[in-house]
Design a protein around this motif. Structure first.
Motif, PDB file in Angstrom:
ATOM      1  N   SER A 124      -6.578   6.856  12.542  1.00 42.97           N
ATOM      2  CA  SER A 124      -6.202   8.023  11.740  1.00 42.97           C
ATOM      3  C   SER A 124      -4.698   8.156  11.530  1.00 42.97           C
ATOM      4  O   SER A 124      -4.250   8.987  10.735  1.00 42.97           O
ATOM      5  CB  SER A 124      -6.723   9.297  12.415  1.00 42.97           C
ATOM      6  N   ARG A 125      -3.936   7.310  12.209  1.00 45.19           N
ATOM      7  CA  ARG A 125      -2.480   7.417  12.067  1.00 45.19           C
ATOM      8  C   ARG A 125      -2.021   7.106  10.638  1.00 45.19           C
ATOM      9  O   ARG A 125      -0.946   7.535  10.208  1.00 45.19           O
ATOM     10  CB  ARG A 125      -1.777   6.477  13.049  1.00 45.19           C
ATOM     11  N   LEU A 126      -2.807   6.343   9.884  1.00 44.50           N
ATOM     12  CA  LEU A 126      -2.436   6.060   8.501  1.00 44.50           C
ATOM     13  C   LEU A 126      -2.550   7.292   7.609  1.00 44.50           C
ATOM     14  O   LEU A 126      -2.089   7.272   6.457  1.00 44.50           O
ATOM     15  CB  LEU A 126      -3.283   4.926   7.929  1.00 44.50           C
ATOM     16  N   GLU A 127      -3.169   8.349   8.120  1.00 45.65           N
ATOM     17  CA  GLU A 127      -3.252   9.612   7.384  1.00 45.65           C
ATOM     18  C   GLU A 127      -2.220  10.617   7.879  1.00 45.65           C
ATOM     19  O   GLU A 127      -2.086  11.712   7.303  1.00 45.65           O
ATOM     20  CB  GLU A 127      -4.656  10.228   7.530  1.00 45.65           C
ATOM     21  N   ASP A 128      -1.480  10.244   8.937  1.00 44.41           N
ATOM     22  CA  ASP A 128      -0.490  11.152   9.515  1.00 44.41           C
ATOM     23  C   ASP A 128       0.834  11.030   8.757  1.00 44.41           C
ATOM     24  O   ASP A 128       1.388   9.931   8.628  1.00 44.41           O
ATOM     25  CB  ASP A 128      -0.266  10.799  10.992  1.00 44.41           C
ATOM     26  N   PRO A 129       1.372  12.143   8.189  1.00 43.14           N
ATOM     27  CA  PRO A 129       2.610  12.072   7.391  1.00 43.14           C
ATOM     28  C   PRO A 129       3.790  11.463   8.152  1.00 43.14           C
ATOM     29  O   PRO A 129       4.580  10.718   7.570  1.00 43.14           O
ATOM     30  CB  PRO A 129       2.883  13.541   7.029  1.00 43.14           C
ATOM     31  N   VAL A 144       3.289   7.699   8.272  1.00 40.73           N
ATOM     32  CA  VAL A 144       3.507   7.129   6.942  1.00 40.73           C
ATOM     33  C   VAL A 144       5.009   7.084   6.623  1.00 40.73           C
ATOM     34  O   VAL A 144       5.512   6.087   6.071  1.00 40.73           O
ATOM     35  CB  VAL A 144       2.752   7.954   5.875  1.00 40.73           C
ATOM     36  N   TRP A 181       0.838  -1.206   0.000  1.00 39.40           N
ATOM     37  CA  TRP A 181       0.000   0.000   0.000  1.00 39.40           C
ATOM     38  C   TRP A 181       0.874   1.257   0.000  1.00 39.40           C
ATOM     39  O   TRP A 181       0.605   2.223  -0.723  1.00 39.40           O
ATOM     40  CB  TRP A 181      -0.907  -0.036   1.232  1.00 39.40           C
ATOM     41  N   ARG A 186      -6.890  -0.077   8.870  1.00 34.65           N
ATOM     42  CA  ARG A 186      -7.427   1.222   9.274  1.00 34.65           C
ATOM     43  C   ARG A 186      -8.113   1.119  10.636  1.00 34.65           C
ATOM     44  O   ARG A 186      -8.076   2.059  11.439  1.00 34.65           O
ATOM     45  CB  ARG A 186      -8.395   1.751   8.220  1.00 34.65           C
ATOM     46  N   HIS A 241       1.228   3.706  -3.293  1.00 39.80           N
ATOM     47  CA  HIS A 241       0.458   4.913  -2.969  1.00 39.80           C
ATOM     48  C   HIS A 241      -1.056   4.639  -2.920  1.00 39.80           C
ATOM     49  O   HIS A 241      -1.868   5.461  -3.358  1.00 39.80           O
ATOM     50  CB  HIS A 241       0.751   6.020  -3.992  1.00 39.80           C
ATOM     51  N   GLY A 242      -1.420   3.488  -2.380  1.00 40.83           N
ATOM     52  CA  GLY A 242      -2.828   3.173  -2.149  1.00 40.83           C
ATOM     53  C   GLY A 242      -3.616   2.750  -3.376  1.00 40.83           C
ATOM     54  O   GLY A 242      -4.837   2.575  -3.292  1.00 40.83           O
TER      55      GLY A 242
END
Length: 377
Positions: free
Chosen positions: A356-361, A364, A322, A351, A326-327
């Motif tokens: 929400s950590r998977l959206e945190d730069p 990532v 992933w 998820r 890039h998903g």
């Protein structure tokens, strides 16, 4: 004959100057007179030999003549001349000496047999002097070669240990080594160094270092940057080489350190190709601190620790793909050889675990670093 040696020596030197142009300047002035005396000494040694009083010992009249012939060969080598001119001078000298000495001997009515024996001794003596000069020339070249090799080794060690630029310039001058624009460090097993050297720039420096897996040779290759790099990698096929980056010649230590780091990390290229560190920069960065990488991997994958090994491994594999793609679900599915719905299901699980950590730069980035070095969990 002894009373006429000075005249014979003078005529011999004059003939050599005339017939061997290489000595025209060398034999002029005071040097010419010194050489005449040396020729006179050599002829005196010959007369002692014919009289049966000479020998090879340095204490006899013959000894200095033999020593002088050896020293003459060494001097030719130091002057940068080959033996061609000196051997030609010996031939001329033998001819003139025979002409002059036989003219002196003729009035005493020597028999033909005695004259033949005299000629045989003279030319055998000249051959002996010639052989000693050749030996002196060869020994001087060998000594000079060893000294220069020692200086080259000291220069290579100075480059690898990071000596100051002014010290390196001085060392290069002592070794009569013309500095290139750049140097590239190449590490090869010692047993394969000779095979590699014959394919590389003759200015290449070398040093040997001990390694847990055996002795290694470090080659410092001149001007192997830019368009010349493919030629370098091609020349090193099949010798298990590790190539560092090109650096300005006084800064090649950094190239050596990078190549050595790649060796320590066990990085390898497929087939017979050498390992080019310029193509493995990400691996070198990620593995520069293996313990820190292991700690980071354990930290960012800690949310999966409660899962059984099988499901955990599948989720780690999916998470890595992933990040890599890039998903993009279709590409992830193709990478993992699963159905896109399987990818959707697994990402749903991830998820739910990571939130929400998977959206945190930052998260990532940490996951990318932790999983980028290895697909393993």
């Amino acid at each position: 004959m002894r009373s006429g040696l000075a005249s014979v020596a003078e005529h011999t030197v004059a003939a050599v100057v005339y017939d061997v142009p290489a000595y025209a300047e060398v034999f002029t002035g005071g040097t010419g007179r010194t050489i005449e005396r040396a020729v006179e000494l050599a002829l005196a040694g010959f007369l002692e030999l014919t009289a049966g009083t000479g020998g090879a010992d340095a204490g006899t009249p013959l000894g200095p003549a033999l020593d002088g012939a050896y020293a003459l060969g060494r001097g030719e080598a130091r002057s940068g001349r080959s033996m061609d001119a000196l051997l030609a001078a010996y031939r001329v000298g033998a001819r003139i000496a025979w002409r002059e000495l036989s003219a002196i001997a003729a009035p005493v009515d020597l028999t033909a047999g005695e004259m033949a024996r005299f000629a045989e001794l003279l030319f055998a003596y000249i051959d002996r002097l010639s052989a000693l000069s050749v030996a002196g020339h060869a020994d001087e070249l060998a000594t000079t070669g060893r000294v220069r090799q020692h200086y080259l080794e000291r220069l290579a060690n100075g480059l690898l240990t990071g000596a100051k630029p002014d010290e390196l310039v001085a060392a290069a001058e002592r070794a009569t080594w013309e500095p290139p624009r750049s140097l590239t460090a190449v590490i090869v097993p010692e047993a394969r160094a000779r095979g590699a050297l014959v394919r590389l720039d003759p200015r290449t420096l070398q040093a040997v270092e001990d390694d847990p897996d055996g002795r290694m040779t470090v080659l410092l290759v001149p001007d192997a940057d830019g368009r010349s790099r493919p030629s370098l990698t091609g020349a090193l096929l099949g010798v298990d080489a590790v190539i560092g980056p090109a650096r300005p010649w006084t800064g090649v230590r950094s190239s050596y350190l990078r190549a050595r780091r790649a060796v320590r990390l066990g990085l390898r290229s497929p087939g017979d190709a050498p390992l080019d560190t310029e193509q493995r920069l990400a691996d070198l960065v990620l593995r520069s601190d293996v313990e820190a990488l292991d700690d980071l991997r354990a930290q960012v994958l800690a949310p999966l620790d409660d899962l059984r090994p099988g499901p955990r491994a599948k989720l780690v594999e999916t998470l890595r793909s992933w990040l890599l793609h890039h998903g993009r679900r279709e590409e992830i599915a193709a990478d993992l050889f699963v159905h896109p719905q399987t990818v959707r299901y697994r990402m749903g699980q991830l998820r739910e675990i990571y939130g929400s950590r998977l959206e945190d730069p930052t998260t990532v980035l940490e996951l990318t670093i932790a999983l980028g070095a290895s697909p393993a969990g």
